[in-house]
Design an enzyme around this catalytic site. Structure first.
Site, PDB file in Angstrom:
ATOM      1  N   CYS A 138     -47.101-134.115  46.069  1.00 33.24           N
ATOM      2  CA  CYS A 138     -46.976-133.327  45.877  1.00 33.24           C
ATOM      3  C   CYS A 138     -45.591-133.810  45.577  1.00 33.24           C
ATOM      4  O   CYS A 138     -44.758-132.891  45.119  1.00 33.24           O
ATOM      5  CB  CYS A 138     -47.607-132.315  45.535  1.00 33.24           C
ATOM      6  SG  CYS A 138     -49.597-132.305  45.119  1.00 33.24           S
ATOM      7  N   ASP A 166     -52.705-128.259  47.105  1.00 34.02           N
ATOM      8  CA  ASP A 166     -54.770-127.912  47.031  1.00 34.02           C
ATOM      9  C   ASP A 166     -55.328-129.166  47.620  1.00 34.02           C
ATOM     10  O   ASP A 166     -56.670-128.570  48.249  1.00 34.02           O
ATOM     11  CB  ASP A 166     -54.882-127.626  45.347  1.00 34.02           C
ATOM     12  CG  ASP A 166     -54.861-125.953  44.799  1.00 34.02           C
ATOM     13  OD1 ASP A 166     -54.059-125.961  45.222  1.00 34.02           O
ATOM     14  OD2 ASP A 166     -55.293-125.712  44.223  1.00 34.02           O
ATOM     15  N   CYS A 224     -46.123-127.847  43.467  1.00 36.73           N
ATOM     16  CA  CYS A 224     -48.015-128.066  43.619  1.00 36.73           C
ATOM     17  C   CYS A 224     -47.906-126.672  43.187  1.00 36.73           C
ATOM     18  O   CYS A 224     -47.263-125.626  43.191  1.00 36.73           O
ATOM     19  CB  CYS A 224     -48.131-128.362  44.505  1.00 36.73           C
ATOM     20  SG  CYS A 224     -50.114-128.309  44.942  1.00 36.73           S
ATOM     21  N   ASP A 225     -49.232-126.426  42.842  1.00 39.80           N
ATOM     22  CA  ASP A 225     -49.815-125.336  42.411  1.00 39.80           C
ATOM     23  C   ASP A 225     -49.701-124.204  43.302  1.00 39.80           C
ATOM     24  O   ASP A 225     -49.455-123.202  41.967  1.00 39.80           O
ATOM     25  CB  ASP A 225     -51.751-125.204  42.658  1.00 39.80           C
ATOM     26  CG  ASP A 225     -52.341-126.950  41.575  1.00 39.80           C
ATOM     27  OD1 ASP A 225     -51.772-127.683  41.528  1.00 39.80           O
ATOM     28  OD2 ASP A 225     -53.783-126.373  41.442  1.00 39.80           O
ATOM     29  N   LYS A 226     -49.199-123.588  44.530  1.00 40.41           N
ATOM     30  CA  LYS A 226     -49.098-122.351  44.603  1.00 40.41           C
ATOM     31  C   LYS A 226     -47.474-122.341  44.714  1.00 40.41           C
ATOM     32  O   LYS A 226     -46.651-120.754  45.172  1.00 40.41           O
ATOM     33  CB  LYS A 226     -50.497-122.668  45.879  1.00 40.41           C
ATOM     34  CG  LYS A 226     -51.895-122.703  45.482  1.00 40.41           C
ATOM     35  CD  LYS A 226     -52.274-121.470  44.399  1.00 40.41           C
ATOM     36  CE  LYS A 226     -53.183-122.583  44.768  1.00 40.41           C
ATOM     37  NZ  LYS A 226     -53.707-123.045  43.348  1.00 40.41           N
ATOM     38  N   CYS A 232     -50.058-133.560  40.018  1.00 37.27           N
ATOM     39  CA  CYS A 232     -51.621-133.652  39.398  1.00 37.27           C
ATOM     40  C   CYS A 232     -51.021-133.973  37.815  1.00 37.27           C
ATOM     41  O   CYS A 232     -50.482-133.160  37.293  1.00 37.27           O
ATOM     42  CB  CYS A 232     -52.812-132.415  38.876  1.00 37.27           C
ATOM     43  SG  CYS A 232     -53.053-132.890  40.644  1.00 37.27           S
ATOM     44  N   SER A 244     -59.835-124.957  39.462  1.00 38.06           N
ATOM     45  CA  SER A 244     -59.135-125.967  39.479  1.00 38.06           C
ATOM     46  C   SER A 244     -58.712-125.485  38.065  1.00 38.06           C
ATOM     47  O   SER A 244     -59.869-125.211  36.776  1.00 38.06           O
ATOM     48  CB  SER A 244     -59.381-126.943  39.790  1.00 38.06           C
ATOM     49  OG  SER A 244     -58.783-127.656  39.519  1.00 38.06           O
TER      50      SER A 244
END
Length: 559
Positions: A51, A83, A124-126, A196, A473
């Site tokens: 990521c 993640d 990435c996600d966070k 992703c 998710s």
């Protein structure tokens, strides 16, 4: 244009002027540099995850652009949670708290040094939510660079990505796939750096960032390390210097109207349900006490149709969304429903940004009058099991057809639930209850998402429902009700469920009900042992003590 004064310039002869000058002269800054805007480049580079593996190659482009525009760049580093990597320890309990750690990292570095502006590399996600929280909190001119999605691969003549790997664990557990094939898929599913490639939380938050007005129009989604990504990075480096001179701050951009625009985009693309939690946290940091994301989702869900279905919601890939206009294309389609007077990082309004834009020919983004579905893509559920709310992502499903009623099967970890899925203890018609996984109970919001993914990849997909106060998710689908509130650790009804209790999920009525007599529930409440926090130390302990409830964004800001 009248330039705003720079807070990074100190009075000559003062202590902080003297020590800063000594430090920065040693770094090679000239006398002229001390009079220029000082810009932080927030970089979450890490060798732990693909990521972030490309971010160090992006910062030189931004630095050069900042210097050419008359600024001085300073690269700073923060935590870099991924993640799929950071989730390995302690049942993934570090994942949500890492978002707030990123926000605090930024505050310490940028506010402590009194820099004038910042550019955040969103990956990435966070990281993107944490960066947006920090921008809202410290409120200095801020601009985001979307650092892109990863490529996918091919296994046995079949296109495969990380989302398919995620769900194939269920096929392996149920005997529907060999370990050899799963290994082969793992080895080719990620063909480059970036996040992703499906409509998970990362791509969702990147598009939300654009809908909020916090990145340059057209930046999301974008292929990692593409020419387009680097061009947006260069333009952002130029623009941030202008934003500092204009004193254009995040709270000028992230207004209540901007949050409604972001929710409209979320519904039109059926983005990750986690965006709701993150947007609530960002609004909290911005001091917008009247912004209630659950209320906005409920209200706009009646108006905003589904215009695109990217994997895992449908068969289209994120590459097709980028080619079809991405977030800007969705906003163009949604324009009649948006607050186009909202300001953006360009210095103009959303209307200004959209009026000069036309969607590419053949875009996969459907027009408002010919949507994929008129059902709300995301719904807020309430009832005796979730009096303070829960979220269910419908995607392309029909709310009128979704009604589920069955006996509860209770688990306190997702590993136990996955084992039960594999050994046949979960049966068609069951409702899997995963509890004591919330912000306090986890602590830190432990994962339920791997179980939901495994379930989706098993023969019991759509035949077993899930209710949980744990982490889902953005790639999860199926009948999964997340963010059950109050969480079990706070004494919510989730804590009272026993194996065999009947749970009813009625999406048409937006209700989730525990069908147990009130007298029996009262008896259970009296006998319920007080919840005892895990014996955590360090960051998880801090988060457990301070985090707000999930429906309030789980931030660490005071009530």
């Amino acid at each position: 244009m009248t330039k705003s004064p720079l807070r990074s310039i100190f009075a000559p002869g003062s202590t902080r002027w003297a020590v800063r000058r000594a430090q920065w002269k040693a770094l090679g800054l000239s006398d002229e540099d001390f009079e220029k805007p000082k810009i932080a480049i927030v970089n979450t580079s890490s060798e732990l995850s693909s990521c972030f593996s490309h971010l160090d190659g992006i910062t030189p482009v931004i630095k050069e652009a900042i210097r050419k525009a008359g600024g001085v760049p300073f690269e700073i580093r923060t935590a870099a949670p991924s993640d799929f990597i950071t989730a390995a320890g302690k049942g993934a309990r570090y994942i949500l708290p890492s978002r707030d750690l990123v926000a605090n990292d930024i505050e310490v570095a940028v506010e402590g040094a009194l820099l004038d502006g910042m550019i955040c590399l969103a990956s990435c996600d966070k990281t993107a939510p944490g960066q947006l929280m920090a921008a809202a909190r410290i409120n200095i001119p801020s601009l985001f660079v979307i650092c892109g999605y990863q490529g996918h691969g091919v296994y046995k003549d079949h296109e495969v990505d990380i989302e398919e790997v995620f769900e194939s664990v269920g096929k392996l557990a149920s005997g529907g796939m060999s370990l050899e094939d799963l290994t082969g898929m793992c080895d080719v599913s990620v063909s480059g750096p970036g996040v992703c490639s499906g409509m998970g939380t990362a791509n969702s938050m990147h598009m939300v960032c654009e809908a909020l007005g916090m990145c340059l129009p057209g930046n999301a989604p974008v292929r990692a390390n593409s020419q387009s990504m680097f061009e947006y990075a260069r333009r952002a480096g130029e623009r941030i210097v202008g934003m500092v001179h204009e004193d254009l701050k995040p709270r000028d951009i992230m207004t209540p109207a901007a949050f409604e625009n972001a929710v409209a985009l979320m519904l039109a693309a059926s983005t990750s349900i986690n965006c709701v939690r993150h947007l609530q946290a960002i609004a909290d940091e911005a001091g917008l006490a009247d912004v209630d994301l659950y209320e906005i989702v409920n209200r706009l869900g009646k108006e905003v149709p589904l215009l695109v279905a990217i994997r895992p919601n449908g068969t289209d890939r994120v590459e097709a969304l980028e080619a079809g206009g991405g977030a800007r294309g969705l906003l163009k389609r949604l324009q009649p429903l948006l607050h186009t007077e909202a300001h953006t990082a360009t210095g103009g309004t959303l209307k200004d940004d959209l009026e000069a834009y036309s969607l590419p020919t053949g875009s996969i983004i459907r027009p408002l009058d010919a949507p994929l579905s008129r059902q709300a893509a995301l719904v807020v559920m309430r009832g005796s099991l979730a009096p303070l709310g829960a979220l269910l992502k419908l995607g392309t499903g029909s709310a009128n057809k979704l009604h589920f009623k069955g006996p509860a099967r209770v688990f306190h970890t997702q590993d136990d639930a996955i084992t039960a899925l594999g050994d046949g203890r979960l049966q068609e018609g069951d409702v899997a209850v995963l509890r004591y996984l919330g912000p306090k109970g986890g602590p830190g919001l432990a994962y339920a998402s791997w179980f939901v993914a495994a379930l989706e990849g098993s023969p019991l997909s759509e035949k077993v429902a899930v209710v949980t106060d744990g982490q889902l998710s953005g790639l999860n689908r199926g009948i999964a009700c997340g963010q059950i509130a109050p969480e079990a650790a706070e004494g919510g009804p989730l804590a009272l469920i026993e194996n065999g209790d009947t749970i009813e999920i009625d999406v048409g009525q937006r209700s989730i009900t525990l069908l147990v007599e009130e007298a029996e529930l009262a008896r259970r409440r009296e006998e319920l042992k007080p919840w005892v926090p895990n014996s955590e130390r360090g960051w998880l302990s801090i988060y457990q003590r301070l985090a707000k409830p999930i429906y309030k964004g789980s931030t660490l800001t005071p009530e």
